[in-house]
Design an enzyme around this catalytic site. Structure first.
Site, PDB file in Angstrom:
ATOM      1  N   LEU A 199       0.829  -1.203   0.000  1.00  0.00           N
ATOM      2  CA  LEU A 199       0.000   0.000   0.000  1.00  0.00           C
ATOM      3  C   LEU A 199       0.866   1.257   0.000  1.00  0.00           C
ATOM      4  O   LEU A 199       0.529   2.251  -0.641  1.00  0.00           O
ATOM      5  CB  LEU A 199      -0.923   0.020   1.225  1.00  0.00           C
ATOM      6  N   GLY A 200       1.970   1.212   0.736  1.00  0.00           N
ATOM      7  CA  GLY A 200       2.852   2.364   0.817  1.00  0.00           C
ATOM      8  C   GLY A 200       4.092   2.026   1.608  1.00  0.00           C
ATOM      9  O   GLY A 200       4.174   0.968   2.235  1.00  0.00           O
ATOM     10  N   HIS A 239      -0.504   6.328   8.426  1.00  0.00           N
ATOM     11  CA  HIS A 239       0.418   5.285   8.882  1.00  0.00           C
ATOM     12  C   HIS A 239       1.840   5.570   8.397  1.00  0.00           C
ATOM     13  O   HIS A 239       2.797   5.552   9.188  1.00  0.00           O
ATOM     14  CB  HIS A 239      -0.071   3.931   8.357  1.00  0.00           C
ATOM     15  N   GLU A 240       1.992   5.841   7.104  1.00  0.00           N
ATOM     16  CA  GLU A 240       3.329   6.043   6.552  1.00  0.00           C
ATOM     17  C   GLU A 240       3.978   7.328   7.063  1.00  0.00           C
ATOM     18  O   GLU A 240       5.191   7.377   7.285  1.00  0.00           O
ATOM     19  CB  GLU A 240       3.275   6.042   5.023  1.00  0.00           C
ATOM     20  N   TRP A 251       3.783  -3.352  16.986  1.00  0.00           N
ATOM     21  CA  TRP A 251       4.232  -4.637  17.537  1.00  0.00           C
ATOM     22  C   TRP A 251       5.755  -4.766  17.487  1.00  0.00           C
ATOM     23  O   TRP A 251       6.315  -5.801  17.841  1.00  0.00           O
ATOM     24  CB  TRP A 251       3.562  -5.803  16.815  1.00  0.00           C
ATOM     25  N   VAL A 261       8.003   2.703  22.483  1.00  0.00           N
ATOM     26  CA  VAL A 261       7.003   3.585  23.094  1.00  0.00           C
ATOM     27  C   VAL A 261       6.474   2.898  24.352  1.00  0.00           C
ATOM     28  O   VAL A 261       5.997   1.761  24.295  1.00  0.00           O
ATOM     29  CB  VAL A 261       5.839   3.888  22.133  1.00  0.00           C
ATOM     30  N   GLN A 267       2.475  -6.451  22.015  1.00  0.00           N
ATOM     31  CA  GLN A 267       1.593  -7.402  21.359  1.00  0.00           C
ATOM     32  C   GLN A 267       2.397  -8.378  20.511  1.00  0.00           C
ATOM     33  O   GLN A 267       3.538  -8.127  20.151  1.00  0.00           O
ATOM     34  CB  GLN A 267       0.536  -6.682  20.522  1.00  0.00           C
ATOM     35  N   ASP A 301      -8.623   0.779   7.460  1.00  0.00           N
ATOM     36  CA  ASP A 301      -8.708   2.211   7.754  1.00  0.00           C
ATOM     37  C   ASP A 301      -9.781   2.535   8.784  1.00  0.00           C
ATOM     38  O   ASP A 301      -9.572   3.361   9.674  1.00  0.00           O
ATOM     39  CB  ASP A 301      -9.006   2.987   6.470  1.00  0.00           C
TER      40      ASP A 301
END
Length: 331
Positions: A199-200, A239-240, A251, A261, A267, A301
């Site tokens: 997607l990117g 996201h990108e 994750w 973070v 996860q 999304d």
């Protein structure tokens, strides 16, 4: 919650973006019965594996990476101790480079404006679905990240290419792409027709100012109007851009990995599609509800709608006057 662990040694724990370690719901593996159709509709972002390979091959970038992580840790600690206040809102000038083979790939000015608006809403904490954040994560939501985006220019180029890979060819005029506009002072986005299942992808802050610095997004997942479901709310860019501003996948690109973070629950892997809250994972013998609705996971999304406060601090460190993307502040 994860303990912060900075430093170049963290690179050794990076794994491919397309990890098979997906999250569990009620301790059941989410992808046991995934169909071919399900797999085709899953988010794919190779930013971390590209970064891993780049850093392995480039000692100078490894040094920059280590320095950025050290500065980020100092910035976060200073804020906690009240020794420094985060800088005010930063408005980032954006250049959108559109490479199209068909009229459908030549995304309109309206669609570009729509994508910029999505970024400003998501990073400003004013997205319409922010009210979906579960009660248990309300105390760690980012709110306003203090980053805004302003369209500075759009560059368009017709091409005979029908597909692109992740080798950055779209970023060089000599290979049929479009050269970046001054990447030190402008955030460049390349929109291309197709990258297969990708997607990117994005570069991280250690690449600040380099010729290939920026984000690439496939046209079917850019903006909202005319975009392909279930990635048609403009969140591939959200996201990108997170990667561009130094966020890792939530994750940590490993089974129970570290995204650097502290307030994002550990996860087991990526989440896909539209999970039903709560989803539980077990890491280090502890079962916990995970933050699959975070923009840095792999859900659809419509299922992602938050950053955490810790992620906000990392992004602010990058665009601060002492950060690697300080050049974006000067215009």
């Amino acid at each position: 919650m994860k303990k912060l662990l900075f430093g170049i040694l963290a690179l050794g724990f990076m794994s491919a973006c397309n990890s098979d370690n997906v999250s569990n719901q009620g301790e059941e593996t989410a992808n046991k019965s995934a169909t071919a159709s399900d797999l085709a509709n899953r988010r794919s972002c190779p930013s971390e594996e590209i970064r891993k390979q780049t850093l392995q091959n480039n000692p100078e970038l490894r040094q920059k990476y280590a320095a950025i992580e050290a500065n980020t840790e100092r910035f976060a600690n200073a804020i906690k101790m009240g020794k420094v206040l985060a800088d005010g809102t930063v408005e980032i000038p954006v250049v959108v480079n559109v490479l199209y083979n068909t009229s459908a790939q030549n995304v309109s000015d309206a669609r570009i404006a729509e994508q910029i608006a999505v970024l400003n809403a998501d990073y400003g904490g004013t997205n319409s679905d922010v009210n979906k954040i579960p009660t248990e994560f309300q105390s760690v939501k980012s709110g306003d990240v203090k980053v805004r985006f302003r369209l500075a220019n759009t560059v368009r180029k017709s091409t005979t290419k029908t597909s692109w890979s992740t080798n950055d060819a779209m970023k060089k005029a000599s290979s049929g792409g479009i050269d970046a506009t001054n990447p030190t002072n402008y955030f460049n986005i390349w929109v291309v027709g197709s990258m297969g299942q990708v997607l990117g992808y994005a570069t991280f802050p250690e690449s600040a100012g380099l010729w290939n610095d920026g984000v690439v997004i496939a046209a079917p997942y850019f903006g909202k109007t005319g975009a392909s479901s279930p990635f048609n709310l403009g969140r591939t860019a959200t996201h990108e851009v997170g990667h561009y501003l130094n966020l890792r996948h939530i994750w940590g690109d490993a089974n129970c990995g570290n995204d650097q973070v502290a307030d994002t629950p550990t996860q087991t892997g990526a989440n896909y599609n539209k999970p039903t809250y709560p989803v539980y994972n077990t890491c280090s013998g502890v079962s916990r509800s995970i933050m699959f609705m975070n923009y840095m996971d792999y859900v659809d999304d419509a299922a992602m709608f938050m950053f955490s406060a810790g992620q906000k601090t990392r992004m602010q460190a990058v665009v601060s006057s002492s950060g690697p993307r300080a050049g974006l502040r000067v215009l």
